[in-house]
Design an enzyme around this catalytic site. Sequence first.
Site, PDB file in Angstrom:
ATOM      1  N   LYS A   1       6.440  -2.251   1.914  1.00 19.30           N
ATOM      2  CA  LYS A   1       5.278  -1.625   2.567  1.00 19.30           C
ATOM      3  C   LYS A   1       4.055  -2.524   2.420  1.00 19.30           C
ATOM      4  O   LYS A   1       3.168  -2.268   1.601  1.00 19.30           O
ATOM      5  CB  LYS A   1       5.039  -0.235   1.979  1.00 19.30           C
ATOM      6  CG  LYS A   1       4.132   0.638   2.840  1.00 19.30           C
ATOM      7  CD  LYS A   1       4.223   2.074   2.391  1.00 19.30           C
ATOM      8  CE  LYS A   1       3.167   2.951   3.042  1.00 19.30           C
ATOM      9  NZ  LYS A   1       3.266   3.042   4.492  1.00 19.30           N
TER      10      LYS A   1
ATOM     11  N   GLU B   1      11.901   2.382  14.449  1.00 18.29           N
ATOM     12  CA  GLU B   1      11.046   3.470  13.947  1.00 18.29           C
ATOM     13  C   GLU B   1       9.767   3.493  14.776  1.00 18.29           C
ATOM     14  O   GLU B   1       9.617   2.717  15.715  1.00 18.29           O
ATOM     15  CB  GLU B   1      10.730   3.256  12.458  1.00 18.29           C
ATOM     16  CG  GLU B   1      10.090   1.907  12.146  1.00 18.29           C
ATOM     17  CD  GLU B   1       9.986   1.597  10.662  1.00 18.29           C
ATOM     18  OE1 GLU B   1       9.903   2.536   9.853  1.00 18.29           O
ATOM     19  OE2 GLU B   1       9.962   0.398  10.321  1.00 18.29           O
TER      20      GLU B   1
ATOM     21  N   ARG C   1      -7.834 -20.830  -1.782  1.00 21.36           N
ATOM     22  CA  ARG C   1      -6.731 -20.497  -0.873  1.00 21.36           C
ATOM     23  C   ARG C   1      -5.567 -21.460  -1.102  1.00 21.36           C
ATOM     24  O   ARG C   1      -5.767 -22.678  -1.082  1.00 21.36           O
ATOM     25  CB  ARG C   1      -7.210 -20.587   0.578  1.00 21.36           C
ATOM     26  CG  ARG C   1      -6.147 -20.236   1.612  1.00 21.36           C
ATOM     27  CD  ARG C   1      -6.726 -20.227   3.022  1.00 21.36           C
ATOM     28  NE  ARG C   1      -5.717 -19.846   4.015  1.00 21.36           N
ATOM     29  CZ  ARG C   1      -4.908 -20.705   4.621  1.00 21.36           C
ATOM     30  NH1 ARG C   1      -4.996 -22.004   4.361  1.00 21.36           N
ATOM     31  NH2 ARG C   1      -4.012 -20.284   5.500  1.00 21.36           N
TER      32      ARG C   1
ATOM     33  N   TYR D   1       0.824  -1.201   0.000  1.00 25.69           N
ATOM     34  CA  TYR D   1       0.000   0.000   0.000  1.00 25.69           C
ATOM     35  C   TYR D   1       0.859   1.252   0.000  1.00 25.69           C
ATOM     36  O   TYR D   1       2.075   1.173   0.208  1.00 25.69           O
ATOM     37  CB  TYR D   1      -0.960  -0.013   1.197  1.00 25.69           C
ATOM     38  CG  TYR D   1      -0.335   0.303   2.534  1.00 25.69           C
ATOM     39  CD1 TYR D   1       0.498  -0.604   3.175  1.00 25.69           C
ATOM     40  CD2 TYR D   1      -0.559   1.526   3.151  1.00 25.69           C
ATOM     41  CE1 TYR D   1       1.075  -0.310   4.398  1.00 25.69           C
ATOM     42  CE2 TYR D   1       0.016   1.829   4.379  1.00 25.69           C
ATOM     43  CZ  TYR D   1       0.827   0.898   4.996  1.00 25.69           C
ATOM     44  OH  TYR D   1       1.405   1.200   6.203  1.00 25.69           O
TER      45      TYR D   1
ATOM     46  N   ARG E   1       8.385   4.000  -4.553  1.00 22.57           N
ATOM     47  CA  ARG E   1       8.375   2.973  -3.501  1.00 22.57           C
ATOM     48  C   ARG E   1       7.352   1.890  -3.804  1.00 22.57           C
ATOM     49  O   ARG E   1       7.591   0.708  -3.539  1.00 22.57           O
ATOM     50  CB  ARG E   1       8.109   3.591  -2.128  1.00 22.57           C
ATOM     51  CG  ARG E   1       8.222   2.546  -1.016  1.00 22.57           C
ATOM     52  CD  ARG E   1       8.115   3.133   0.370  1.00 22.57           C
ATOM     53  NE  ARG E   1       6.855   3.818   0.558  1.00 22.57           N
ATOM     54  CZ  ARG E   1       6.594   4.623   1.583  1.00 22.57           C
ATOM     55  NH1 ARG E   1       7.521   4.849   2.495  1.00 22.57           N
ATOM     56  NH2 ARG E   1       5.426   5.214   1.691  1.00 22.57           N
TER      57      ARG E   1
END
Length: 286
Positions: A150, A182, A101, A33, A52
């Site tokens: 991310k 962070e 799945r 995302y 990114r």
Amino acid sequence: MSRIVYVNGDYLPEAEAKVSVFDRGFLMADGVYEVTSVLDGKLIDFQGHCVRLARSLAELEMKNPHSDAEWLAIFREIVAKNAVVDGMVYLQVTRGNPGDRDFAYPADDVAPTVVLFTQSKPGLANSPAAKTGWKVISIPDQRWGRRDIKTVQLLYPSMGKMMAKKAGVDDAWFVEDGFVTEGTSNNAYIVKGNKIITRALSNDILHGITRASVLRFAREAQFEVEERNFTIAEAQAADEAFITSASAFVMPVVEIDGAKVGSGTPGNVATRMREIYLDETRKAAL
Ligand code: PMP
């Protein structure tokens, strides 16, 4: 007015926007995302977020479904359709719906799922919190080893935010092997004299887009930038501390684990870097 949400090429009222229960984003957090801020109807640091996104997708062997120019057109359209003045655009790309799945990645012909929505935040750049600063606690970093990608697997950061809330503070700083990595959803910095110190880029942290811009502006403004590890004790003894993220911009941190940083009020360097970041990125906004 109902929000208009983008799903795989369609702009739909949010109640009609749907994704399959077999989507790998839902079943396996197999998706990435980006959050991009909007100020005065324009996209902040858009190019960095595009770069990114491409990197996150490549690291997970997913194809980028759009060129940067196509992404820009979609972002602009969703901002316009929702009449966003100040706020954010959330973008998520997952490996899509293989119809069942299975741990193995599906064949290349399974289309990714692309979802965008906006969040309206009037006065986003004038957040009162920037005047008082955030208080943070430290917690162990129990996330996976590829924090540079991310991904949407945000359960531990979410738990961290709840630990902070329960402790009556604004956020948590993750600590690993004695050093700050962070914040739950932001990069962490300390200031000593003319020097801005933040952890170097590696797989241990997200390569913040705001971080890249802030460090560039800091060097241009003649601050010294040192990319290295620091401890909570060093941060508590620093002149100032702050965090950066696309939605909080530069936010002063005034207390860490109950200890005041500096005077316990937002410092000059953090305040100045916030101003510079907002000025410069507004000028370059798309
Ligand atoms: N670190 C983490 C863990 C984050 O989730 C975020 C924001 N998503 C950041 C740093 C800041 O990155 P950016 O400046 O690109 O928003």
